[in-house]
Motif scaffolding. Structure first.
Motif, short mmCIF file in Angstrom:
data_model
loop_
_atom_site.label_atom_id
_atom_site.label_comp_id
_atom_site.label_asym_id
_atom_site.label_seq_id
_atom_site.Cartn_x
_atom_site.Cartn_y
_atom_site.Cartn_z
N ALA A 34 0.81 -1.29 -0.04
CA ALA A 34 -0.25 -0.19 -0.03
C ALA A 34 0.90 1.22 -0.17
N LEU A 35 2.06 1.30 0.78
CA LEU A 35 2.86 2.35 0.87
C LEU A 35 3.39 2.79 -0.49
N GLY A 36 3.75 1.72 -1.34
CA GLY A 36 4.24 1.83 -2.62
C GLY A 36 3.46 2.81 -3.69
N GLY A 37 1.97 2.88 -3.24
CA GLY A 37 1.29 3.76 -3.90
C GLY A 37 1.30 5.17 -3.80
N PHE A 38 2.06 5.51 -2.63
CA PHE A 38 2.02 6.95 -2.46
C PHE A 38 3.52 7.42 -2.25
N LEU A 39 4.49 6.51 -2.20
CA LEU A 39 5.99 6.83 -2.09
C LEU A 39 6.71 5.84 -3.30
N PHE A 40 7.43 6.69 -4.13
CA PHE A 40 8.21 5.91 -5.08
C PHE A 40 9.07 5.25 -4.31
N SER A 41 9.94 5.70 -3.34
CA SER A 41 10.83 4.87 -2.66
C SER A 41 10.34 3.85 -2.12
N ALA A 42 9.11 3.57 -1.50
CA ALA A 42 8.66 2.39 -0.95
C ALA A 42 8.31 1.48 -2.13
N TRP A 51 10.39 -1.05 -17.92
CA TRP A 51 9.31 -0.59 -16.89
C TRP A 51 9.49 0.69 -16.07
N HIS A 52 10.81 1.08 -16.04
CA HIS A 52 11.22 2.31 -15.38
C HIS A 52 11.09 3.61 -16.55
N LEU A 53 10.92 3.45 -17.74
CA LEU A 53 10.49 4.60 -18.48
C LEU A 53 9.14 5.23 -17.96
N PRO A 54 9.21 6.61 -17.86
CA PRO A 54 8.13 7.43 -17.04
C PRO A 54 6.81 6.95 -17.72
N PRO A 55 6.41 7.05 -18.94
CA PRO A 55 5.13 6.50 -19.29
C PRO A 55 4.66 5.20 -18.97
N LEU A 56 5.56 4.14 -18.91
CA LEU A 56 4.82 2.91 -18.33
C LEU A 56 4.97 2.80 -17.15
N PHE A 57 5.78 3.52 -16.23
CA PHE A 57 5.88 3.49 -14.78
C PHE A 57 4.73 4.14 -14.26
N GLU A 58 4.17 5.22 -14.90
CA GLU A 58 3.02 5.83 -14.61
C GLU A 58 1.71 5.13 -15.08
N ALA A 59 1.80 4.37 -16.19
CA ALA A 59 0.76 3.81 -16.45
C ALA A 59 0.39 2.50 -15.53
N ALA A 60 1.45 1.98 -14.92
CA ALA A 60 1.14 0.95 -13.72
C ALA A 60 0.82 1.41 -12.77
N LEU A 61 0.92 2.76 -12.24
CA LEU A 61 0.25 3.44 -10.91
C LEU A 61 -1.29 3.57 -11.33
N ARG A 62 -1.74 3.73 -12.51
CA ARG A 62 -3.11 3.97 -13.06
C ARG A 62 -3.85 2.88 -13.11
N TYR A 122 8.51 10.75 -12.14
CA TYR A 122 7.22 10.28 -12.00
C TYR A 122 6.34 11.36 -11.15
N PRO A 123 5.70 12.45 -12.07
CA PRO A 123 5.00 13.42 -11.44
C PRO A 123 3.91 12.79 -10.59
N ALA A 124 3.33 11.63 -11.14
CA ALA A 124 2.19 11.06 -10.23
C ALA A 124 2.45 10.99 -8.96
N TYR A 125 3.51 11.04 -8.41
CA TYR A 125 3.78 10.69 -6.96
C TYR A 125 3.79 12.20 -6.15
N GLY A 126 3.69 13.20 -7.04
CA GLY A 126 3.69 14.52 -6.42
C GLY A 126 2.48 14.86 -5.71
N ALA A 127 1.33 14.27 -5.94
CA ALA A 127 0.13 14.54 -5.13
C ALA A 127 0.15 14.02 -3.55
#
Length: 287
Positions: free
Chosen positions: A85-93, A163-174, A235-240
């Motif tokens: 769950a924490l991995g959804g809010f922090l990139f480091s996690a 998978w660490h390319l920003p478009p693919l990584f952020e797609a995995a978050l969504r 990964y700007p998605a984590y900025g929130a």
């Protein structure tokens, strides 16, 4: 490892802007729990049957059985514990989660020889048919190709970088589906990666294993360094969500880069040093 490989299928992480620090709890996804439980029960059943026939500790030793247990617990930490769950809010996690999958769970599972043990859990007739199936030229040939060191090295490296390319990584978050594919590909390719140095006889020898591990340490360290020293958020998605945990976006990214860079590098180095020690002792090229 079909049951263990299905376990990474879990919900995607999607931080929402303006949300307060969330309550981080366990992630009891029914499908993940079912896969984990089934894989463990099959292993225990196969191990008990094998040891009743061959004697305790024979065929698959107690150390290998303990390795599987430790790898299974690492999967629980990565996929069910609050870390998920924490991995959804922090990139480091999220990076900690990935490293637990790839450099903790995967090598321990490989050393536990689960495919052989799961086969022993099957009824005698099914066990015989399974043995015949895996000896088919197409099946055996495919396995030999996938576990050939250059192929396993390339597949794992490709999964890590793509998978660490920003478009693919952020797609995995969504997307839950994309997120499932990401985790599954990390675990599958890590299992293939660790097979040449840890799973059986090494076709490359100890020297080849050292090169195999060293080059992986270099390219994963390079990716970690790029994340650590970047002045631009990937990964700007984590900025929130990072402010709720006392981080800004770049601090979180740099911490994640260090996690990828240092612990993973130490894991590859440790196994490479073990191969070097076996080479100096003149031992055969076996795990």
């Amino acid at each position: 490892m079909p049951l263990v490989l299905l376990a990474p299928i879990a919900g995607a992480h999607a931080p929402e802007a303006g949300s307060p620090a969330p309550a981080i709890g366990w992630s009891p996804e029914p499908w993940v729990l079912a896969c984990l439980a089934t894989s463990l029960l099959l292993y225990l059943a196969g191990l008990l049957r094998l040891w009743r026939k061959a004697g305790a500790g024979r065929g698959v030793g107690k150390a290998r059985a303990a390795s599987f247990g430790a790898g299974w617990l690492a999967l629980v930490v990565a996929l069910v514990s609050p870390l998920d769950a924490l991995g959804g809010f922090l990139f480091s996690a999220h990076m900690v989660q990935h490293e637990v999958l790839m450099i903790v769970a995967a090598p321990l599972l490989v050393m536990g020889r689960p495919l052989a043990v799961w086969t022993w859990a099957l009824p005698a007739m099914w066990r015989s048919r399974t043995s015949g199936l895996v000896r088919l030229p197409a099946v055996a040939g495919t396995w030999n190709v996938l576990t050939y060191a250059p192929v396993a090295w390339a597949l794992h490296g490709l999964a890590l970088w793509v998978w660490h390319l920003p478009p693919l990584f952020e797609a995995a978050l969504r997307s839950p589906g994309v997120h499932s594919l990401q985790h599954t590909s990390f675990l599958v390719t890590a299992l293939l990666f660790w097979w040449p140095p840890l799973g059986g006889a090494s076709r490359a020898g100890h020297g080849g294993s050292m090169l195999y591990l060293f080059t992986t340490m270099v390219h994963t360290g390079a990716l970690g360094a790029l994340l650590t020293f970047s002045t631009v958020p990937w990964y700007p998605a984590y900025g929130a969500s990072t402010p709720a945990f006392g981080f800004d976006l770049l601090e979180d990214q740099r911490l994640g880069g260090l996690i990828m860079w240092v612990p993973a590098g130490l894991a590859y180095l440790a196994v490479a040093l073990a191969a070097a020690a076996r080479l100096l002792r003149g031992e055969p090229a076996r795990a």
